[in-house]
Design an enzyme around this catalytic site. Structure first.
Site, PDB file in Angstrom:
ATOM      1  N   PHE A 149     -31.911  62.535 -25.277  1.00 19.67           N
ATOM      2  CA  PHE A 149     -31.432  63.783 -25.896  1.00 19.67           C
ATOM      3  C   PHE A 149     -32.124  64.083 -27.223  1.00 19.67           C
ATOM      4  CE2 PHE A 149     -28.842  60.874 -28.423  1.00 19.67           C
ATOM      5  CZ  PHE A 149     -28.804  61.492 -29.655  1.00 19.67           C
ATOM      6  N   LYS A 173     -36.558  64.896 -15.528  1.00 13.43           N
ATOM      7  CA  LYS A 173     -35.083  64.791 -15.531  1.00 13.43           C
ATOM      8  C   LYS A 173     -34.693  64.655 -17.002  1.00 13.43           C
ATOM      9  CE  LYS A 173     -31.813  62.648 -16.009  1.00 13.43           C
ATOM     10  NZ  LYS A 173     -30.894  62.969 -17.139  1.00 13.43           N
ATOM     11  N   GLU A 176     -28.889  65.308 -20.046  1.00 11.36           N
ATOM     12  CA  GLU A 176     -27.859  66.301 -19.696  1.00 11.36           C
ATOM     13  C   GLU A 176     -27.158  66.821 -20.944  1.00 11.36           C
ATOM     14  OE1 GLU A 176     -27.963  63.105 -19.255  1.00 11.36           O
ATOM     15  OE2 GLU A 176     -26.032  62.182 -18.791  1.00 11.36           O
ATOM     16  N   ARG A 177     -27.442  66.214 -22.116  1.00 10.65           N
ATOM     17  CA  ARG A 177     -26.732  66.669 -23.320  1.00 10.65           C
ATOM     18  C   ARG A 177     -27.407  67.884 -23.970  1.00 10.65           C
ATOM     19  NH1 ARG A 177     -25.250  61.054 -26.189  1.00 10.65           N
ATOM     20  NH2 ARG A 177     -26.793  60.106 -24.852  1.00 10.65           N
ATOM     21  N   SER A 226     -32.435  54.580 -24.209  1.00 12.73           N
ATOM     22  CA  SER A 226     -31.878  53.381 -24.833  1.00 12.73           C
ATOM     23  C   SER A 226     -32.323  52.124 -24.069  1.00 12.73           C
ATOM     24  CB  SER A 226     -30.354  53.478 -24.835  1.00 12.73           C
ATOM     25  OG  SER A 226     -29.890  53.553 -23.500  1.00 12.73           O
ATOM     26  N   CYS A 281     -35.788  57.475 -32.688  1.00 17.29           N
ATOM     27  CA  CYS A 281     -36.102  56.079 -32.328  1.00 17.29           C
ATOM     28  C   CYS A 281     -37.001  55.449 -33.380  1.00 17.29           C
ATOM     29  CB  CYS A 281     -36.776  56.019 -30.975  1.00 17.29           C
ATOM     30  SG  CYS A 281     -38.412  56.720 -31.000  1.00 17.29           S
ATOM     31  N   GLU A 379     -28.176  49.012 -32.465  1.00 19.53           N
ATOM     32  CA  GLU A 379     -28.821  50.286 -32.807  1.00 19.53           C
ATOM     33  C   GLU A 379     -27.693  51.298 -33.014  1.00 19.53           C
ATOM     34  OE1 GLU A 379     -30.898  52.549 -29.712  1.00 19.53           O
ATOM     35  OE2 GLU A 379     -32.324  53.255 -31.211  1.00 19.53           O
TER      36      GLU A 379
HETATM   37  P1  NAD Z   1     -29.911  57.171 -22.876  1.00 18.70           P
HETATM   38  O1  NAD Z   1     -30.522  55.877 -22.492  1.00 18.70           O
HETATM   39  O2  NAD Z   1     -28.425  57.276 -22.876  1.00 18.70           O
HETATM   40  O3  NAD Z   1     -30.414  58.326 -21.863  1.00 18.70           O
HETATM   41  C1  NAD Z   1     -31.775  58.507 -21.568  1.00 18.70           C
HETATM   42  C2  NAD Z   1     -31.904  59.115 -20.173  1.00 18.70           C
HETATM   43  O4  NAD Z   1     -31.374  58.202 -19.209  1.00 18.70           O
HETATM   44  C3  NAD Z   1     -31.147  60.428 -20.014  1.00 18.70           C
HETATM   45  O5  NAD Z   1     -31.932  61.300 -19.243  1.00 18.70           O
HETATM   46  C4  NAD Z   1     -29.883  60.010 -19.255  1.00 18.70           C
HETATM   47  O6  NAD Z   1     -29.391  61.017 -18.402  1.00 18.70           O
HETATM   48  C5  NAD Z   1     -30.337  58.810 -18.449  1.00 18.70           C
HETATM   49  N1  NAD Z   1     -29.273  57.800 -18.270  1.00 18.70           N
HETATM   50  C6  NAD Z   1     -28.243  57.516 -19.131  1.00 18.70           C
HETATM   51  N2  NAD Z   1     -27.501  56.498 -18.655  1.00 18.70           N
HETATM   52  C7  NAD Z   1     -28.065  56.125 -17.482  1.00 18.70           C
HETATM   53  C8  NAD Z   1     -27.758  55.116 -16.527  1.00 18.70           C
HETATM   54  N3  NAD Z   1     -26.721  54.303 -16.668  1.00 18.70           N
HETATM   55  N4  NAD Z   1     -28.555  54.998 -15.436  1.00 18.70           N
HETATM   56  C9  NAD Z   1     -29.621  55.814 -15.271  1.00 18.70           C
HETATM   57  N5  NAD Z   1     -29.960  56.794 -16.157  1.00 18.70           N
HETATM   58  C10 NAD Z   1     -29.193  56.949 -17.237  1.00 18.70           C
HETATM   59  O7  NAD Z   1     -30.538  57.591 -24.269  1.00 18.70           O
HETATM   60  P2  NAD Z   1     -30.121  58.807 -25.219  1.00 18.70           P
HETATM   61  O8  NAD Z   1     -28.804  58.517 -25.829  1.00 18.70           O
HETATM   62  O9  NAD Z   1     -30.319  60.100 -24.508  1.00 18.70           O
HETATM   63  O10 NAD Z   1     -31.280  58.716 -26.329  1.00 18.70           O
HETATM   64  C11 NAD Z   1     -31.204  57.874 -27.441  1.00 18.70           C
HETATM   65  C12 NAD Z   1     -31.869  56.551 -27.161  1.00 18.70           C
HETATM   66  O11 NAD Z   1     -33.228  56.752 -26.802  1.00 18.70           O
HETATM   67  C13 NAD Z   1     -31.909  55.649 -28.391  1.00 18.70           C
HETATM   68  O12 NAD Z   1     -31.660  54.326 -27.977  1.00 18.70           O
HETATM   69  C14 NAD Z   1     -33.336  55.796 -28.899  1.00 18.70           C
HETATM   70  O13 NAD Z   1     -33.822  54.716 -29.666  1.00 18.70           O
HETATM   71  C15 NAD Z   1     -34.074  55.930 -27.612  1.00 18.70           C
HETATM   72  N6  NAD Z   1     -35.368  56.576 -27.806  1.00 18.70           N
HETATM   73  C16 NAD Z   1     -36.476  55.799 -27.705  1.00 18.70           C
HETATM   74  C17 NAD Z   1     -37.736  56.364 -27.923  1.00 18.70           C
HETATM   75  C18 NAD Z   1     -38.976  55.540 -27.816  1.00 18.70           C
HETATM   76  O14 NAD Z   1     -40.038  56.132 -27.749  1.00 18.70           O
HETATM   77  N7  NAD Z   1     -38.910  54.231 -27.794  1.00 18.70           N
HETATM   78  C19 NAD Z   1     -37.838  57.731 -28.220  1.00 18.70           C
HETATM   79  C20 NAD Z   1     -36.681  58.492 -28.299  1.00 18.70           C
HETATM   80  C21 NAD Z   1     -35.440  57.900 -28.082  1.00 18.70           C
END
Ligand code: NAD
Length: 494
Positions: A149, A173, A176-177, A226, A281, A379
């Site tokens: 998101f 994909k 969704e937020r 994450s 991140c 985190e």
């Molecule tokens: P998230 O992991 O909750 O979601 C990321 C994606 O995965 C979304 O599209 C979501 O719909 C999907 N998803 C969520 N739960 C899932 C599950 N159980 N099974 C399959 N798919 C699932 O992350 P977020 O809250 O949207 O974003 C923040 C996180 O992303 C933080 O941990 C941040 O550090 C990380 N991030 C990392 C980078 C990087 O380049 N390393 C960059 C940006 C964000």
């Protein structure tokens, strides 16, 4: 209530699964739309569209692809303000920050405009008498991108520009937020003239992700999110025979040596810790104060915090917007509230903020933090800066290297020798020297180490081209005259 659709084969398609998720305006704390969550049947239709498009697209000339990418570059450039406004509306970050995200995404489109040069491959004549070898870089087929998101424009552009430039069809994909910016990107890709099906957007949650990870039509998966989900995506995708790059979460340290300029370091800590409400991140979440610098540094950071203007992202004076959801705000708040019981000192408490509506939280500064405390180990992804005091530079390096994450790290110092030692010994993928958020430019690549990445491939830049292509090596001979020898031995050079 606005219903946010998918984008399949060049047009918006209403969801038919019957499952939806609420989309909020975080600055006002109210639901503004609902997004459809795809079923496995809808994922199947989307992959079919991408597969149909991928064969002709893979065969398109590099000149034609570069022309379309230049047009896309121009359209994103012209619509950057609209894209940023949409990001602010659903994510909450302030407009200038949203513009910054669009600019960094645009860089990736600019990089991919050089695709004829990037896909040159290699050629070695006369490796053996009369024999030449050349390597072609071919597309992998259908690529899916699953994005977080916190950068709803930049992270999709990290992936899609290189993926389509290399001749792949791409299925995004998004989170969704904040799903709407992905649809504006889809319209721009369409308006630029890309064939239908080369870029699709399928909205959804974990169910959609799992359907993509197990679908036989998907060849490669780029994931950013994450760490627990990155691990799941990597394990499931590779078990299903796909190429996967999965970038995860972070806990980024900023090491401040005793010789550092305190004002420079304090400005950097506040900007990189509280920018985008800490939802980056590459945000700094731990300041490592080495030796005698600690008291002065904590004081200088605390002095600056009242200058951070908190408010709606669309108000020009706002420097920091709200968090993404009310639930996330409460989670972040719990770390600040729980810190004293863990033995840390809350120097600035941002848990009470003067707003009637919206998911706002103030900036918090917590001193005396140590590994083993929740506030250090997790985190947090919010406007909370922790300070860990260490007596020596060696202990600072040990602290950073013992942390399970390894996304970004920064060092603030005027001592070139110490900085060089740090650069060589730190186990982190992206290092900033007097630069708090060292996100590499698009001509390099982005990727952490350890629990911040699964798979061996950083994202965008040259590594992105490698990830989205497969090498094919051709060994050729053009015999002249009749053949009159049989040779059953293994081919050797002569
Ligand atoms: P998230 O992991 O909750 O979601 C990321 C994606 O995965 C979304 O599209 C979501 O719909 C999907 N998803 C969520 N739960 C899932 C599950 N159980 N099974 C399959 N798919 C699932 O992350 P977020 O809250 O949207 O974003 C923040 C996180 O992303 C933080 O941990 C941040 O550090 C990380 N991030 C990392 C980078 C990087 O380049 N390393 C960059 C940006 C964000």
């Amino acid at each position: 209530m606005e219903a946010i659709p998918h984008w399949i084969h060049g047009r918006a398609v209403a969801g038919s699964s019957g499952r939806v998720s609420a989309v909020y305006d975080p600055a006002r704390g109210v639901q503004v739309a609902e997004v459809s969550l795809a079923s496995s049947g809808e994922i199947d239709d989307t992959i079919k569209s991408a597969l149909d498009a991928s064969e002709d697209w893979a065969d398109s000339s590099l000149g034609a692809r570069a022309n379309l990418l230049f047009r896309l570059r121009d359209l994103v450039d012209r619509r950057r303000d609209d894209l940023a406004r949409l990001v602010t509306k659903q994510h909450g970050k302030v407009h200038s920050d949203a513009l910054g995200e669009v600019a960094r995404g645009l860089e990736c489109v600019e990089f991919s405009c050089g695709i004829p040069n990037l896909l040159k491959g290699s050629y070695t004549p006369q490796v053996s008498t009369g024999i030449d070898v050349h390597t072609l870089l071919e597309p992998v087929g259908v690529v899916t991108g699953i994005t977080p998101f916190n950068f709803p424009v930049m992270v999709p552009l990290w992936m899609l520009a290189n993926a389509v430039a290399c001749g792949n069809a791409f299925v995004l994909k998004p989170s969704e937020r904040d799903p709407s910016p992905s649809l504006m990107l889809a319209e721009l890709v369409h308006d630029a003239g890309f064939p239908d099906g080369v870029f699709n957007v399928v909205q959804g949650d974990a169910e959609a992700v799992d359907a993509l990870l197990t679908h036989p039509g998907v060849d490669a998966v780029s994931f950013v999110g994450s760490t627990p989900v990155a691990r799941h995506v990597y394990e499931t995708g590779t078990r299903n025979g796909k190429r996967v790059q999965a970038l995860g979460g972070a806990k980024n340290h900023m090491v401040v040596l005793p010789d550092a300029d305190i004002d420079v370091a304090a400005d950097a800590a506040v900007s990189a810790g509280y920018g985008s409400a800490g939802e980056r991140c590459m945000a700094i979440s731990v300041v490592v104060a080495v030796g005698a610098v600690a008291d002065q540094l904590v004081e200088a950071i605390a002095l600056r915090i009242p200058d951070v203007v908190i408010g709606p992202g669309d108000a020009p004076e706002s420097m920091m917007g709200p968090l993404i959801t009310g639930q996330h705000r409460e989670r972040v708040r719990s770390y600040v509230e729980g810190a004293p019981a863990e033995g840390a000192t809350v120097v600035v408490d941002g848990t009470e903020v003067d707003t009637d509506e919206g998911f706002f939280l103030g900036c918090s500064l917590i001193d005396g933090v140590r590994p083993g405390m929740r506030v250090y180990d997790d985190e947090i992804f919010g406007p909370v800066l922790s300070v860990v005091r260490v007596p020596t530079f060696a202990e600072a390096i040990d602290l950073v290297n013992s942390n399970p994450y390894g996304n970004g790290v920064a060092i603030f110092s005027r001592d070139g020798g110490a900085v060089r030692r740090f650069e060589r010994s730190v186990k982190v993928g992206m290092v900033g020297v007097n630069v708090p958020i060292p996100v590499p430019v698009a001509s390099h690549s982005f990727g952490g180490w350890k629990a911040s990445i699964f798979g061996d491939s950083p994202i965008y830049g040259p590594e992105g081209i490698r990830f989205y292509t497969r090498p094919k090596v051709v060994t050729s001979r053009w015999p002249e005259g009749p053949s009159n020898t049989l040779d059953l031995g293994f081919p050797t050079h002569h």
